[in-house]
Design an enzyme around this catalytic site. Sequence first.
Site, PDB file in Angstrom:
ATOM      1  N   GLY A 175       0.713  -1.177   0.046  1.00  0.00           N
ATOM      2  CA  GLY A 175      -0.123  -0.083  -0.015  1.00  0.00           C
ATOM      3  C   GLY A 175       0.812   1.207   0.071  1.00  0.00           C
ATOM      4  N   SER A 177     -17.219   9.177   1.046  1.00  0.00           N
ATOM      5  CA  SER A 177     -16.371   9.970   1.741  1.00  0.00           C
ATOM      6  C   SER A 177     -16.623  11.287   2.461  1.00  0.00           C
ATOM      7  CB  SER A 177     -15.144  10.357   0.611  1.00  0.00           C
ATOM      8  OG  SER A 177     -14.251  11.221   1.303  1.00  0.00           O
ATOM      9  N   ARG A 184     -14.997  12.594  13.299  1.00  0.00           N
ATOM     10  CA  ARG A 184     -15.717  11.681  12.565  1.00  0.00           C
ATOM     11  C   ARG A 184     -16.297  10.763  13.974  1.00  0.00           C
ATOM     12  NH1 ARG A 184     -11.713   9.215   8.119  1.00  0.00           N
ATOM     13  NH2 ARG A 184     -12.108  10.592   6.652  1.00  0.00           N
TER      14      ARG A 184
END
Length: 681
Positions: free
Chosen positions: A23, A274, A321
């Site tokens: 990644g 998103s 969040r």
Amino acid sequence: MASKTTVRSEGGKVRRVVVVGGGLAGLMTVIKLCEAKVPVDLLSLVPVKRSHSVCAQGGINASVNTKGEGDSPQVHLEETAYGGDFLANQPPVRGMAEAAPGIVNMLDRMGVPFNRTPEGLLDFRRFGGTLFHRTAFAGATTGQQLLYALDEQVRRFEVEDVVDDHGVSIPGEKMVRKFEMWDFLEPILDDSGVCVGAVAQDLKTMQIRPFLGDAVVLATGGPGLVFGRSTNSVICTGTAAIAAYKAGAVYANGEFIQVHPTAIPGADKLRLISESARGEGGRIWVPKDKADKRAANDIPERERDYFLERMYPGYGNLVPRDIASRALFKTCFHEGRGIFDEATGKNELAVYLDLTHKDEKFLRAKLAGILEIYEKFAGVDPYKHPMKVFPAVHYSMGGLWVDYEADARGSLKAGSPRNHATNLPGLYAVGEVDYQYHGANRLGANSLLSCIYGGLVTGPAVASYRQAMAKSAFDLPKSIFEKAEKRATDDYARILTQNTDAKAPENAYKLHEELAETMLRDCTIERDNKALDGVLAKIGELDLRVKSVRVTDTSQRVNQGAQFVRHLENMLVLARVIAQGARNRDESRGAHYKPDFPRRDDERFGRTTLAVHEQVGSVKFVRAFDYTCAGETVHVTDAIDTSLVTPRERKYEQAGAASAAATGKLGSEPESKSGATTEAR
Ligand SMILES: Cc1cc2nc3c(=O)[nH]c(=O)nc-3n(C[C@H](O)[C@H](O)[C@H](O)COP(=O)(O)OP(=O)(O)OC[C@H]3O[C@@H](n4cnc5c(N)ncnc54)[C@H](O)[C@@H]3O)c2cc1C
């Protein structure tokens, strides 16, 4: 004494480092190692370009301040520490925030097609937990663009010869050898506990073999699958981190799991919408009247409750969040004010994420990637109808404990072998698999940044470590590697042959479902000690039942069933670390929220959770330990370095909370855009 040569071992072998994970974090580490002339073996469970980073959507943070808002790396540091509820050590965060503008410029030069303003400057959007436009983006497929850019750089090294210390190419040796579809099984430790390689399994032939490495870097991403349904890819089981943990690596802050507020509700993998949707003006709402059965577009503006904007007038839809997810959960679950579902005749657990007031051309330029996903999986046109979303498990702030060395300014000391070192000498961790940068709650668009910054730091750290080695792994007796290979091979044989005669064998996928159900229900947004005791009891039960698993496929080719058993066994170990950590932490901080203990308690819990493996079925927590890195013994405690930003209570109810960070006067009265503050939580 350091080795005589840097490229070849005493025995003439090319001294490689093993990087597990392709990644963003892994690829950036590989690039930096190659730049330092260190040859690499790169292992990945999936083709590197399918690594989970490819899913990242919204962007990457850097306080470039092209919009002249007064943003700066100092503000970025302060907002990250503040958003993370002061659980992160601050020197690495400072290093990351200061490096961010350079990182985005580097990516731009690598060819990442970032969106630009009409004047040709990089464009930046807003994300959660800040009032500044700090997020660079490539439409809504930023992760893919970044991953492909780094992949191209690594491909260059795949064809570059390894050159010996006299400047002569070594025949057949390339700087990067790539092993895709290989599963990391365990680190190889020599007799003194130093990591000198990795055992891995080829997922096509199921062959198990050792990879020698002067160091091993784990860049293996997050563990969303422990919760079953999450926004993560299905390969994100956390198995590599747990294999390291079982070998002695410390796991830190496991209980801090981020639940993202806006994913498409579903029965299996949950697709993310998103934060960039809200960054570009998306609004969250539910009908004011919970008995309202009308379709979204038939409900007039005045009859909608934009509850995030009502509760948090400053940040509105862009509160961090943890806070947004709790608000959505409270609205739908506790107050029953979700969206009416004709099929069930009840309000479902979902809220509207509405972009229909925005111009379609604008949306296509900025968000096409995620809006296509919504249309494809929900079958509804998000340009014309509000989307239905609900929180989903998304990210792990916790991970393998890693060290850092601070410089005199309180940033990271460049090239220190301690940076990103785990407590197992020679084993490093970087990316979502480490715990370093995000404290109790990650701010949106800070992960891609921490992965790339982590890679920029880890490459040189490993090169320094390798330089200081007394003896290369490639000069050690073969027996060390043969022993490790045999152990892993025997363990795999156990999985294939166990319970063949059992009358009532267990099914690994069923056990996983049961694990996921309990973790998802009782170990996410709201946590309660009684329920957590139930989770731990369930994990205990599954620890026993997993021993009765029988695989249905015993073939020696692409045996995903047998591989899954191994991952499940590790997921159970990780689930215990997460749940026990949550049970022990009687406070609320960032993503960890206990209604019975609603406040942050710095005195008792202003510290890092450090989990040590003893045996399957138990986890030990320690307050301190010693480890050795490049010949130096380091004493580590669970105290958090908050020397750069003084901890204070988070206050997001009014604009001004983050602006307080922006002024650099945390702890004093904020000079905010609105100037107002209120008590939080
Ligand atoms: C849908 C979605 C959108 C997101 N959007 C954003 C965003 O806009 N901005 C942001 O900052 N963050 C975002 N994130 C978070 C971010 O994408 C991840 O945290 C980050 O990409 C992780 O990168 P990584 O390099 O650590 O790991 P990954 O990209 O997950 O790579 C892990 C690598 O390890 C390999 N691997 C794993 N296990 C093994 C094993 N056992 N053996 C061998 N190899 C193994 C895999 O094959 C892979 O190559 C998003 C996350 C999701 C789920």
